[in-house]
Design an enzyme around this catalytic site. Structure first.
Site, mmCIF file in Angstrom:
data_model
loop_
_atom_site.group_PDB
_atom_site.id
_atom_site.type_symbol
_atom_site.label_atom_id
_atom_site.label_comp_id
_atom_site.label_asym_id
_atom_site.label_seq_id
_atom_site.Cartn_x
_atom_site.Cartn_y
_atom_site.Cartn_z
ATOM 1 N N GLU A 1 0.837 -1.207 0.000
ATOM 2 C CA GLU A 1 0.000 0.000 0.000
ATOM 3 C C GLU A 1 0.873 1.259 0.000
ATOM 4 O O GLU A 1 0.562 2.245 -0.684
ATOM 5 C CB GLU A 1 -0.936 -0.021 1.211
ATOM 6 C CG GLU A 1 -2.025 -1.092 1.085
ATOM 7 C CD GLU A 1 -2.923 -1.171 2.301
ATOM 8 O OE1 GLU A 1 -4.133 -0.960 2.165
ATOM 9 O OE2 GLU A 1 -2.402 -1.461 3.401
ATOM 10 N N GLU B 1 -3.913 -9.415 4.237
ATOM 11 C CA GLU B 1 -4.724 -9.061 5.411
ATOM 12 C C GLU B 1 -5.898 -10.000 5.631
ATOM 13 O O GLU B 1 -6.317 -10.229 6.775
ATOM 14 C CB GLU B 1 -5.234 -7.624 5.279
ATOM 15 C CG GLU B 1 -4.178 -6.554 5.473
ATOM 16 C CD GLU B 1 -3.377 -6.250 4.217
ATOM 17 O OE1 GLU B 1 -2.559 -5.320 4.243
ATOM 18 O OE2 GLU B 1 -3.568 -6.963 3.195
#
Length: 694
Positions: free
Chosen positions: A106, A126
């Site tokens: 990210e 995640e």
């Protein structure tokens, strides 16, 4: 302390991420990145910025040492850092090598340009913690690689090489050689050519048939997600990337992330993640304890267990010699190992060359003399103390000083086994779970005299052969089998009291276990449990006998291996089938014991089986057999099929509330008259204090 090193190199500001081992995005590192950008913006000589990690990792994502601390949410948070990168007028180049995962990816997507080594591993994992990417990952990745690829990566959490996305906007260049040198060259080119900054937020997402795609995605993901809410939330977030403006999509992503982090499923998955790491830490064994070199391994026994154990070491590139008493047994063992590798080659999971290389590390012998120079010997012989005695006396007389002598015993007294040698400090239990080359758990049993060096070596070796090593003290059955004995006892007692084998298995499988206790008994082999029970009957004559299980074993019904146990099995088929003969045995036992069958609810089945694990686990903790409650949980998650989304028996008890667990135990104590149900002192104490196991 600043974990980001700033340096100006020929007009390019280099921000080097320095938080080993994987550049976790700690508060200090996040702060350092922001400070570095500010410093570059204030320096007229800085024309661009390069952010780079180490050869091992650009960044592995969140810093797990900060979980459950105030630093996790301290500003600058990762979204704030990414916003700083996104909004600066200086070109920012991410130079990506090693691994780039989670928040690390990210972060990279928040930069204007990205270059990477082709072999760099990228992922947004995640979902494996019951979460979704919470710093823009669900909105930026679809803009860079397309909706379908992004959906697959986010929903699966799979790690893939950067080369897979060559030619997409995710990577501007894939480079070989020195990464920093390539990044500086690329950054200078961006400046010289006055390239416009590529902000991912400004990119558009498109799909020819979005409605049909998301309907398919929701249906297919929902079918496999079952007890896990995160995958469907991932679908919802990715859908927002095409339906909403970027900022609105980011807002929804954060809302969904906040919802997921509160779920018991996410708590369970995060608990398992940390439990796995905590298991390797031994309170009285320092991390710098010397370890021994293990370059040659001997295995005694070429049966299913012995050959499975051997495969683990062959896979790790460690030569193995298997010993048996007869050549035919050796031949069967070698054929089994060869068959495993041939199967992997057929499925495309291994090359023929690799399989042959591993088989080349295997040798066989009929003589203990060939174990003279072994660094480690593991016995996987019949579970009988007399047999173990002969083996260890011979090993003691044969093996070199410093060799580690290990037993694969699942229940027997390791201290007694060690006493058969003149070197008990070199004796340890390495309890593999069947099939040994598949199951991740390795119960490392520490004897009274096992040296810290041997224990540290064994735990290090567990990692090398890709096992989760969990330390247990010495007691009958150690941690896993001592607890599962109570679990199965309750299941078998409920059969006598009125439940059917099918009802018990269905209730436990509905709770989330991979397999119910009665099916598990048939798979493991009824004769194994019977042998343990007969030993217990002899050692403790007042032990409650399990009449149905014993009667079936007396009839030669040992489960799948004999085609009949609590269920019957057709040749070549492992599906358990109802057998009226078992019904007859159950009815016969009830009449003999004067038991009037009663209706037993699924709730009682689950509570008696699972809370039996919890109560015995509490006793194990109190006795110091297990170091921590999470060790018990990881044993049950990796070795006994406990539902991962519930986090293990001890965490499940925490979720239910120990006061409620204690009340249930008292109820079954009164109902059954069985003293086992008296709440363990530790459990009662924690309940009274409003505390938890974990």
């Amino acid at each position: 302390m600043n974990n980001a090193h700033y340096e100006l190199q020929d007009g390019i500001a280099v921000i080097r991420l320095e938080n080993p081992p994987v550049n976790g995005l700690s508060y200090e590192l996040r702060r350092g990145i922001v400070d570095g950008i500010k410093k570059a913006e204030a320096d007229d000589n800085a024309k661009a910025v390069v952010i780079i990690g180490s050869d091992r990792a650009f960044s592995g994502g969140a810093d797990i040492t900060e979980f459950n601390t105030p630093k996790v949410m301290a500003e600058p948070t990762l979204p704030t850092v990414i916003n700083v990168l996104d909004s600066t007028e200086l070109p920012v180049v991410a130079a990506i090598g090693g691994v780039c995962m989670g928040g690390g990816l990210e972060l990279a997507m928040g930069c204007h340009f990205r270059i990477a080594h082709p072999q760099t591993q990228v992922a947004l994992p995640e979902v494996k913690l019951g979460l979704l990417p919470g710093a823009g990952g669900t909105q930026r990745l679809p803009r860079l690689i397309g909706i379908e690829y992004a959906m697959n990566l986010i929903v699966s959490g799979t790690q893939v090489p950067a080369a897979m996305f060559q030619g997409t906007p995710l990577f501007d260049e894939l480079v070989e050689g020195d990464l920093l040198e390539s990044a500086l060259t690329f950054a200078k080119k961006v400046v010289e050519e006055q390239r416009p900054l590529k902000r991912v937020r400004d990119m558009k997402v498109s799909h020819p048939k979005p409605e049909a795609f998301f309907l398919w995605a929701k249906t297919s993901v929902g079918a496999v997600a079952k007890n896990y809410p995160a995958p469907l939330k991932c679908v919802e977030a990715v859908k927002a990337s095409i339906e909403k403006k970027f900022d609105d999509g980011i807002k929804l992503e954060r809302e969904l992330f906040a919802q997921l982090i509160q779920t018991p499923e996410s708590r369970a998955l995060r608990h398992a993640f940390f439990a796995d790491r905590a298991a390797g830490k031994i309170s009285d064994v320092a991390s710098d304890t010397p370890t021994r070199e293990i370059n040659k391994v001997g295995v005694i026994g070429a049966g299913t267990m012995g050959s499975g154990i051997a495969i683990n070491f062959l896979n790790a590139g460690i030569p193995v010699t298997i010993l048996e008493m007869k050549q035919e047994a050796l031949d069967r063992g070698v054929a089994h190992i060869k068959g495993v590798y041939e199967g992997r080659v057929k499925k495309g999971k291994m090359t023929q060359e690799s399989a042959e290389k591993k088989m080349g590390l295997l040798s066989t012998t009929l003589s203990y003399d060939d174990f003279k120079d072994m660094d480690l010997v593991i016995e996987a012989v019949f579970e009988d103390m007399g047999v173990k005695q002969k083996v260890f006396e011979t090993l003691d007389a044969t093996c070199k000083p410093g060799a580690i002598l290990a037993s694969n015993t699942s229940t027997l007294d390791l201290d007694k086994i060690a006493s058969f040698t003149k070197r008990p400090e070199d004796v340890i239990g390495l309890h593999f779970f069947s099939p040994a080359n598949v199951m991740k758990l390795l119960e490392v049993v520490r004897g009274e005299k096992t040296s810290k060096e041997v224990l540290a070596t064994s735990m290090k070796l567990a990692k090398k052969i890709k096992k989760t090593g969990v330390v247990s003290g010495v007691c009958d059955g150690f941690i896993g089998n001592r607890m599962v004995g109570k679990y199965q006892t309750e299941a078998l007692l409920m059969i006598e009291e009125g439940a059917s084998p099918q009802q018990i298995d269905k209730a436990i499988e509905k709770f989330g276990f991979v397999m119910g206790p009665i099916r598990m008994a048939d798979l493991a082999g009824g004769d194994i449990g019977w042998a343990i029970r007969k030993r217990h009957y002899e050692e403790k004559p007042d032990t409650r006998r399990l009449y149905v299980a014993d009667r079936l074993c007396e009839m030669g019904r040992f489960g799948q291996k004999t085609g009949a146990g609590f269920y019957k099995y057709e040749p070549g088929n492992r599906k358990p089938l109802h057998d009226p003969e078992v019904d007859r045995v159950i009815e016969e036992v009830r009449k003999e014991q004067g038991i009037t069958p009663r209706k037993i609810s699924d709730q009682e089945i689950v509570e008696r089986c699972v809370f039996a694990l919890v109560n015995e686990g509490a006793r194990i903790l109190e006795e110091g057999i297990a170091q921590r409650a999470s060790d018990i949980d990881i044993i049950y998650l990796t070795g006994y099929g406990f539902p991962v989304f519930r986090g293990g028996p001890m965490l499940y008890a925490d979720e239910v509330g120990l006061i409620n667990v204690e009340r249930a135990l008292q109820k079954y104590r009164k109902q059954t008259g069985n003293p086992f149900w008296e709440p363990a002192p530790l459990l009662a104490k924690l309940a009274a204090e409003g505390k938890t196991f974990n």
